[in-house]
Design an enzyme around this catalytic site. Sequence first.
Site, PDB file in Angstrom:
ATOM      1  N   GLU A 163      -6.890  -9.483  14.997  1.00 28.08           N
ATOM      2  CA  GLU A 163      -6.569  -8.597  13.874  1.00 28.08           C
ATOM      3  C   GLU A 163      -7.843  -7.956  13.316  1.00 28.08           C
ATOM      4  OE1 GLU A 163      -3.416  -7.646  12.894  1.00 28.08           O
ATOM      5  OE2 GLU A 163      -3.115  -8.636  14.808  1.00 28.08           O
ATOM      6  N   ARG A 195       0.813  -1.220   0.000  1.00 24.51           N
ATOM      7  CA  ARG A 195       0.000   0.000   0.000  1.00 24.51           C
ATOM      8  C   ARG A 195       0.847   1.271   0.000  1.00 24.51           C
ATOM      9  NH1 ARG A 195      -3.510  -1.119   5.099  1.00 24.51           N
ATOM     10  NH2 ARG A 195      -1.782  -2.523   5.519  1.00 24.51           N
TER      11      ARG A 195
HETATM   12  C1  UD1 Z   1       0.751  -5.699  12.943  1.00 27.54           C
HETATM   13  C2  UD1 Z   1       0.063  -6.554  13.999  1.00 27.54           C
HETATM   14  C3  UD1 Z   1      -1.069  -5.736  14.625  1.00 27.54           C
HETATM   15  C4  UD1 Z   1      -0.509  -4.467  15.219  1.00 27.54           C
HETATM   16  C5  UD1 Z   1       0.253  -3.677  14.166  1.00 27.54           C
HETATM   17  C6  UD1 Z   1       0.972  -2.503  14.823  1.00 27.54           C
HETATM   18  C7  UD1 Z   1       0.243  -8.861  13.175  1.00 27.54           C
HETATM   19  C8  UD1 Z   1      -0.469 -10.010  12.583  1.00 27.54           C
HETATM   20  N1  UD1 Z   1      -0.472  -7.755  13.364  1.00 27.54           N
HETATM   21  O1  UD1 Z   1      -0.194  -5.415  11.932  1.00 27.54           O
HETATM   22  O2  UD1 Z   1      -1.696  -6.500  15.628  1.00 27.54           O
HETATM   23  O3  UD1 Z   1      -1.545  -3.669  15.763  1.00 27.54           O
HETATM   24  O4  UD1 Z   1       1.259  -4.494  13.545  1.00 27.54           O
HETATM   25  O5  UD1 Z   1       1.608  -1.717  13.867  1.00 27.54           O
HETATM   26  O6  UD1 Z   1       1.401  -8.995  13.506  1.00 27.54           O
HETATM   27  N2  UD1 Z   1       6.597  -8.262   8.166  1.00 27.54           N
HETATM   28  C9  UD1 Z   1       7.550  -9.206   7.803  1.00 27.54           C
HETATM   29  N3  UD1 Z   1       7.130 -10.315   7.133  1.00 27.54           N
HETATM   30  C10 UD1 Z   1       5.828 -10.535   6.827  1.00 27.54           C
HETATM   31  C11 UD1 Z   1       4.886  -9.571   7.196  1.00 27.54           C
HETATM   32  C12 UD1 Z   1       5.296  -8.451   7.871  1.00 27.54           C
HETATM   33  O7  UD1 Z   1       8.734  -9.053   8.081  1.00 27.54           O
HETATM   34  O8  UD1 Z   1       5.547 -11.588   6.232  1.00 27.54           O
HETATM   35  C13 UD1 Z   1       7.038  -7.048   8.882  1.00 27.54           C
HETATM   36  C14 UD1 Z   1       6.717  -5.774   8.143  1.00 27.54           C
HETATM   37  O9  UD1 Z   1       7.796  -5.354   7.343  1.00 27.54           O
HETATM   38  C15 UD1 Z   1       6.424  -4.783   9.275  1.00 27.54           C
HETATM   39  C16 UD1 Z   1       5.971  -5.641  10.433  1.00 27.54           C
HETATM   40  O10 UD1 Z   1       6.339  -6.970  10.103  1.00 27.54           O
HETATM   41  O11 UD1 Z   1       7.593  -4.069   9.651  1.00 27.54           O
HETATM   42  C17 UD1 Z   1       4.466  -5.563  10.649  1.00 27.54           C
HETATM   43  O12 UD1 Z   1       3.812  -6.031   9.495  1.00 27.54           O
HETATM   44  P1  UD1 Z   1       2.498  -5.363   8.903  1.00 27.54           P
HETATM   45  O13 UD1 Z   1       2.069  -6.158   7.758  1.00 27.54           O
HETATM   46  O14 UD1 Z   1       2.680  -3.916   8.722  1.00 27.54           O
HETATM   47  O15 UD1 Z   1       1.483  -5.627  10.130  1.00 27.54           O
HETATM   48  P2  UD1 Z   1       0.192  -4.806  10.482  1.00 27.54           P
HETATM   49  O16 UD1 Z   1      -0.895  -5.203   9.562  1.00 27.54           O
HETATM   50  O17 UD1 Z   1       0.491  -3.376  10.604  1.00 27.54           O
END
Ligand code: UD1
Length: 455
Positions: free
Chosen positions: A156, A15
Amino acid sequence: MTTGCIILAGGAGKRMKSERPKVLCEVLKKPMLGWVMDTAEEFGFDETAVITGYRKELTEEFVSKRGGIIYTYFQSEQKGTGDAVKRAGEFIEASEYICVLNGDAPFIDAETLRRSLELHKSTNASVTVITAEIAEPTGYGRIIRGANGEFTAIREQKDCSPEEAQICEVNSGAYWFNSAALLRALPQLTDKNASGEFYLTDCVELIGNARAYKSDNPDIVLGANTRRGLLELNERARLRVIDRLLDEGVSFVSTDGIVIGADVKIGCDTTVLPNTMILGKTVIGKGCTVGANSHIEDCTVGDNVILNNVQAYSSTVEDNVKIGPFAQLRPGTVIRKGVKIGDFVEVKNSDIGENTAISHLTYVGDSDVGRGVNFGCGCVTANYDGVNKFRTEIGANAFIGCNTNLIAPVKVGENATTAAGSTITKEVPPNSLALERSQTRIIENWQKNFQRKRK
Ligand code: UD1
Ligand code: CA
């Protein structure tokens, strides 16, 4: 009792519509990952790891440039935050307490990590989640509590019932885990949820014995998933830095267009004028005026300095210097006490001695200039022959006449003068005059004869 920190930085952040990993998107010109790594450094973990994924080479480059020992683990497919943490299995084993941080939530701070670890230890919890109440919880994981208010799970956004969606206490994405409990829970995660991802947040229910450390600072949870979110974080961070500086005795006539990096230090009685960016590791002294319309990055500036419409990068400016308007200091420049630099002057990789004046339309590059030197208008050090760069040396109290070209390598001795319009290619001894122009030839009545020929 060893502590390890895992920073999640693998996501693409679709996004955000970027060709770079989302965590490298910047808040106050510092990548979000940099903010989180600074916090980890300040906390002082025994070991730190970063999970890379989308365009891992860019994340690795950023991490290695910072220096220090940081482990990286690669997540080849972005299958969720739980899957990301799994990549660091051996790292988790090595520490007793594991802190997981989101690389896209820049405002988490070391003090909050300290206090939440205290709670985690004192309550013998197996997992402690850092939470906060925010007015607009959409998009965040909600904190689910049981009948007695005990923390039981994180839901979530996409999996929330309408009632759960009303909850305003949210997951910051920062957690403390007992390493053994985390290692037991990770293999049990499934992707049976609305996103089809392995959620780290499901570990709370799987592990049980969970605590929530509720911070009273709602900013710590804020993350950016879109450019709009990023702009919001920038604006909050900007106002927060200005607020801190006001407490420290810095003045602003207006905050319009003023962006000051989180690591910048400014002394009391300094005024920052509109449209000014002060970034990186810049330190500015007391009683200065910076701006309007200036960009100062990674510079050290003394006391009582005026920087008016100045661009300055990786340079040092000592006390009582006046620069501008419309001047540029490029990296490696040292401007000594009492120097005056005027309009349309560029100085690069040079040392300018005390009380020297470079008032107008001049380029000084790769030069060592003594004290009390006066540059006339339009002087140029020709430091580059197309292949190599050479230095120019100018002794104390020399007088560089208007429109002098100094062809480096060249030396002008102390107290020497170069005549206006001269191109100096040879060493000028101290106290001498170097004059390099042809004699003026006067042709009498030239204009009359010229007009006659034209008819
Ligand atoms: C996540 C949390 C949510 C929280 C929020 C706070 C989960 C399932 N949800 O949601 O509860 O309120 O953060 O900001 O964890 N990332 C990876 N690999 C992946 C996916 C993500 O390394 O496969 C990293 C991303 O780069 C990021 C972080 O993990 O830095 C969080 O991922 P993101 O997809 O932004 O989670 P949110 O939907 O924001
Ligand atoms: Ca996020």
